[in-house]
Design an enzyme around this catalytic site. Structure first.
Site, PDB file in Angstrom:
ATOM      1  N   ARG A 109      42.870  41.129  45.503  1.00  0.00           N
ATOM      2  CA  ARG A 109      43.524  40.904  44.792  1.00  0.00           C
ATOM      3  C   ARG A 109      44.009  39.396  45.343  1.00  0.00           C
ATOM      4  O   ARG A 109      44.813  39.967  45.795  1.00  0.00           O
ATOM      5  CB  ARG A 109      44.373  41.738  43.841  1.00  0.00           C
ATOM      6  CG  ARG A 109      43.327  42.818  43.427  1.00  0.00           C
ATOM      7  CD  ARG A 109      42.618  42.229  41.849  1.00  0.00           C
ATOM      8  NE  ARG A 109      42.309  43.297  40.796  1.00  0.00           N
ATOM      9  CZ  ARG A 109      41.141  43.262  40.836  1.00  0.00           C
ATOM     10  NH1 ARG A 109      40.422  43.058  42.112  1.00  0.00           N
ATOM     11  NH2 ARG A 109      40.243  44.190  39.507  1.00  0.00           N
ATOM     12  N   HIS A 164      35.930  35.619  41.619  1.00  0.00           N
ATOM     13  CA  HIS A 164      35.815  36.482  41.411  1.00  0.00           C
ATOM     14  C   HIS A 164      34.373  36.907  41.151  1.00  0.00           C
ATOM     15  O   HIS A 164      34.507  38.321  40.027  1.00  0.00           O
ATOM     16  CB  HIS A 164      36.901  36.674  40.515  1.00  0.00           C
ATOM     17  CG  HIS A 164      37.210  38.510  40.508  1.00  0.00           C
ATOM     18  ND1 HIS A 164      38.286  38.437  40.120  1.00  0.00           N
ATOM     19  CD2 HIS A 164      36.458  39.518  40.751  1.00  0.00           C
ATOM     20  CE1 HIS A 164      38.853  40.467  40.488  1.00  0.00           C
ATOM     21  NE2 HIS A 164      37.787  40.903  40.497  1.00  0.00           N
ATOM     22  N   GLU A 189      43.432  33.785  37.808  1.00  0.00           N
ATOM     23  CA  GLU A 189      41.756  33.465  37.183  1.00  0.00           C
ATOM     24  C   GLU A 189      42.119  33.706  35.578  1.00  0.00           C
ATOM     25  O   GLU A 189      42.093  34.552  34.972  1.00  0.00           O
ATOM     26  CB  GLU A 189      41.317  34.746  38.640  1.00  0.00           C
ATOM     27  CG  GLU A 189      41.929  35.227  39.522  1.00  0.00           C
ATOM     28  CD  GLU A 189      40.494  36.037  39.320  1.00  0.00           C
ATOM     29  OE1 GLU A 189      39.866  36.834  39.011  1.00  0.00           O
ATOM     30  OE2 GLU A 189      40.891  36.455  40.697  1.00  0.00           O
TER      31      GLU A 189
HETATM   32  P1  NAP Z   1      40.311  52.473  48.421  1.00  0.00           P
HETATM   33  O1  NAP Z   1      39.150  53.284  49.112  1.00  0.00           O
HETATM   34  O2  NAP Z   1      40.994  52.834  47.330  1.00  0.00           O
HETATM   35  O3  NAP Z   1      40.759  51.534  49.875  1.00  0.00           O
HETATM   36  C1  NAP Z   1      42.062  50.717  49.590  1.00  0.00           C
HETATM   37  C2  NAP Z   1      42.181  50.776  51.101  1.00  0.00           C
HETATM   38  O4  NAP Z   1      43.630  50.511  50.539  1.00  0.00           O
HETATM   39  C3  NAP Z   1      42.417  52.097  51.819  1.00  0.00           C
HETATM   40  O5  NAP Z   1      42.393  52.223  52.935  1.00  0.00           O
HETATM   41  C4  NAP Z   1      44.195  52.418  51.384  1.00  0.00           C
HETATM   42  O6  NAP Z   1      44.643  52.690  52.722  1.00  0.00           O
HETATM   43  C5  NAP Z   1      44.096  50.538  51.426  1.00  0.00           C
HETATM   44  N1  NAP Z   1      46.018  50.815  50.919  1.00  0.00           N
HETATM   45  C6  NAP Z   1      46.631  51.376  49.782  1.00  0.00           C
HETATM   46  N2  NAP Z   1      47.590  50.345  49.193  1.00  0.00           N
HETATM   47  C7  NAP Z   1      48.271  49.863  50.454  1.00  0.00           C
HETATM   48  C8  NAP Z   1      49.431  49.538  51.486  1.00  0.00           C
HETATM   49  N3  NAP Z   1      50.283  49.151  50.241  1.00  0.00           N
HETATM   50  N4  NAP Z   1      49.007  48.586  52.248  1.00  0.00           N
HETATM   51  C9  NAP Z   1      47.807  49.014  52.939  1.00  0.00           C
HETATM   52  N5  NAP Z   1      46.979  49.546  52.829  1.00  0.00           N
HETATM   53  C10 NAP Z   1      46.740  50.633  51.468  1.00  0.00           C
HETATM   54  O7  NAP Z   1      39.743  51.293  46.947  1.00  0.00           O
HETATM   55  P2  NAP Z   1      38.161  50.524  47.515  1.00  0.00           P
HETATM   56  O8  NAP Z   1      37.525  51.029  46.391  1.00  0.00           O
HETATM   57  O9  NAP Z   1      38.395  50.434  48.727  1.00  0.00           O
HETATM   58  O10 NAP Z   1      38.437  48.977  46.715  1.00  0.00           O
HETATM   59  C11 NAP Z   1      39.950  47.807  46.939  1.00  0.00           C
HETATM   60  C12 NAP Z   1      40.254  46.913  46.170  1.00  0.00           C
HETATM   61  O11 NAP Z   1      39.331  45.970  45.962  1.00  0.00           O
HETATM   62  C13 NAP Z   1      40.000  47.340  44.755  1.00  0.00           C
HETATM   63  O12 NAP Z   1      41.392  48.110  44.276  1.00  0.00           O
HETATM   64  C14 NAP Z   1      40.111  45.711  43.888  1.00  0.00           C
HETATM   65  O13 NAP Z   1      41.586  45.183  43.556  1.00  0.00           O
HETATM   66  C15 NAP Z   1      39.603  45.263  45.348  1.00  0.00           C
HETATM   67  N6  NAP Z   1      38.196  44.934  44.624  1.00  0.00           N
HETATM   68  C16 NAP Z   1      37.920  43.438  44.501  1.00  0.00           C
HETATM   69  C17 NAP Z   1      36.204  42.978  43.718  1.00  0.00           C
HETATM   70  C18 NAP Z   1      35.644  41.030  43.961  1.00  0.00           C
HETATM   71  O14 NAP Z   1      35.217  41.495  43.041  1.00  0.00           O
HETATM   72  N7  NAP Z   1      36.315  40.861  44.683  1.00  0.00           N
HETATM   73  C19 NAP Z   1      35.090  44.421  43.273  1.00  0.00           C
HETATM   74  C20 NAP Z   1      36.013  45.306  43.779  1.00  0.00           C
HETATM   75  C21 NAP Z   1      36.714  45.491  44.029  1.00  0.00           C
HETATM   76  P3  NAP Z   1      46.155  53.761  53.169  1.00  0.00           P
HETATM   77  O15 NAP Z   1      45.919  54.724  52.317  1.00  0.00           O
HETATM   78  O16 NAP Z   1      46.191  54.476  54.357  1.00  0.00           O
HETATM   79  O17 NAP Z   1      47.020  52.822  52.820  1.00  0.00           O
HETATM   80  C1  8YV Z   2      35.093  42.897  38.438  1.00  0.00           C
HETATM   81  C2  8YV Z   2      36.493  44.690  40.333  1.00  0.00           C
HETATM   82  O1  8YV Z   2      34.351  42.208  38.594  1.00  0.00           O
HETATM   83  O2  8YV Z   2      35.472  46.248  40.543  1.00  0.00           O
HETATM   84  C3  8YV Z   2      37.030  45.713  40.935  1.00  0.00           C
HETATM   85  O3  8YV Z   2      37.883  45.928  41.038  1.00  0.00           O
HETATM   86  O4  8YV Z   2      37.649  43.443  41.091  1.00  0.00           O
HETATM   87  C4  8YV Z   2      35.101  43.569  40.217  1.00  0.00           C
HETATM   88  O5  8YV Z   2      34.166  44.687  40.706  1.00  0.00           O
HETATM   89  C5  8YV Z   2      35.838  43.328  37.778  1.00  0.00           C
HETATM   90  O6  8YV Z   2      36.776  44.435  37.454  1.00  0.00           O
HETATM   91  C6  8YV Z   2      35.951  43.674  36.411  1.00  0.00           C
HETATM   92  O7  8YV Z   2      36.200  42.450  35.406  1.00  0.00           O
END
Ligand code: NAP
Ligand code: 8YV
Length: 309
Positions: free
Chosen positions: A228, A275, A257
């Site tokens: 994010r 994104h 965004e």
């Molecule tokens: P997840 O499995 O919950 O992993 C998040 C990681 O972040 C965990 O390893 C956690 O470890 C760490 N974390 C949480 N809070 C923290 C903090 N304050 N400081 C440091 N590390 C921290 O989540 P995920 O499914 O991998 O997804 C991660 C994020 O990717 C989502 O929340 C979303 O915002 C983003 N995302 C973006 C897209 C895109 O389209 N670009 C798509 C999907 C997801 P600890 O608990 O040990 O801190």
């Molecule tokens: C999507 C994401 O683009 O899963 C997330 O956290 O950032 C993306 O997969 C978004 O949530 C769809 O609006």
């Protein structure tokens, strides 16, 4: 009678179709007068499909039982307010891990080898006149992953396939992971060639990639953000990119965004992406299916598949 639900933004077509087959769907995002729509149907709405839900909206939906977010990141939903009102919240974890990890590695290679610029170089007929400048590569470099969660681990797997050394930072060490753990983000940035951000957004992580962290990454260091925009001090990052205080950035997400800061467009040392981490047909199908499955499970009295509250 089908349950009445409120859709808060555009969803994947297959998801919208499945929702319409099971529920009576009211679309907030396309309503000419949103307040009038809420006034008319708010008292009957039992579920929300989508994000962007704060306590104020919850209060206008007194029969709301569940919010099914389309996405794994649920930072656009006030989960504290939901919990206080006994409203469940679900997200779409795991089904998008591969798509996001693939894009991450793709953007890293694109930045290291300046692939977008190389494409322009060839199209503009420059190749016959002069050779393309030499670039850097991922092989042998250290990648520091901020957030070794579901997606972070898939990025780590793929980074290893690129012959990179993986280290990570989070709030706690993960005993089963083979990678070196840093309890301090600045220290990890100092020891990394690439810093990849894939931790959740929201208050707890706001601007944790501060100017100090970026200075530690340094003029040879590359930044990647697929999490994010809120996690980075964007103004500091922009200034440092402009003045080559960091080598470059690959960015799929931004503070604002889609109305991102146009200052990014002028920079040669960035790869920009709208994104689109999860934006593939197969992944969006699976995300939509999970939104629907959570809502159906809720109304059928079955356990939720992926509840966060
Ligand atoms: P997840 O499995 O919950 O992993 C998040 C990681 O972040 C965990 O390893 C956690 O470890 C760490 N974390 C949480 N809070 C923290 C903090 N304050 N400081 C440091 N590390 C921290 O989540 P995920 O499914 O991998 O997804 C991660 C994020 O990717 C989502 O929340 C979303 O915002 C983003 N995302 C973006 C897209 C895109 O389209 N670009 C798509 C999907 C997801 P600890 O608990 O040990 O801190
Ligand atoms: C999507 C994401 O683009 O899963 C997330 O956290 O950032 C993306 O997969 C978004 O949530 C769809 O609006």
């Amino acid at each position: 009678m089908p349950e009445e639900i409120l859709q808060t933004h555009k969803l994947h077509d297959r998801c919208e179709k499945a929702l319409a087959e099971r529920f009576t769907v009211h679309k907030l995002h396309t309503a000419a007068d949103k307040d009038a729509l809420i006034k008319e149907i708010g008292g009957r709405v039992r579920a929300v499909a989508g994000g962007n839900v704060n306590g104020e909206l919850m209060d206008k939906l007194p029969k709301l039982e569940i919010i099914a977010n389309f996405g794994v990141g649920y930072d656009s939903i006030d989960t504290k307010a939901a919990k206080a009102r006994n409203i469940r919240v679900t997200n779409t974890p795991n089904v998008l891990n591969d798509a996001v990890a693939e894009l991450t590695i793709g953007m890293m290679i694109a930045l290291a080898r300046r692939i977008p610029q190389a494409d322009q170089f060839v199209r503009q007929g420059k190749w016959a006149k002069v050779g393309y400048r030499l670039q850097s590569e991922l092989t042998g470099k250290t990648v520091g992953i901020l957030g070794l969660g579901r997606i972070g681990k898939e990025i780590a797997n793929r980074a290893q396939a690129m012959k990179m050394r993986v280290v990570y930072h989070g709030r706690k060490k993960q005993a089963d992971e083979p990678y070196v753990f840093y309890d301090n983000l600045t220290d990890m940035a100092r020891d990394s060639d690439w810093l990849v951000i894939i931790a959740p957004g929201g208050k707890g992580t706001e601007k944790i990639v501060s100017r100090e962290v970026l200075e530690a990454l340094g003029p040879e260091g590359y930044l990647v953000n697929v999490a994010r925009g809120t996690l980075i001090d964007e103004a500091a990052m922009l200034e440092m990119l402009k003045n080559w205080k960091i080598a470059g950035a690959a960015l799929d997400v931004f503070e604002k965004e889609p109305a991102m800061d146009p200052a990014f467009w002028e920079l040669d040392n960035v790869v920009l992406s709208p994104h689109q981490g999860s934006a593939t047909h197969q992944t969006r199908d699976k995300m939509g299916d999970l939104v629907v499955a959570n809502l159906v499970a809720h109304f059928d009295g079955e356990p939720l598949i992926s509840a966060v509250v």
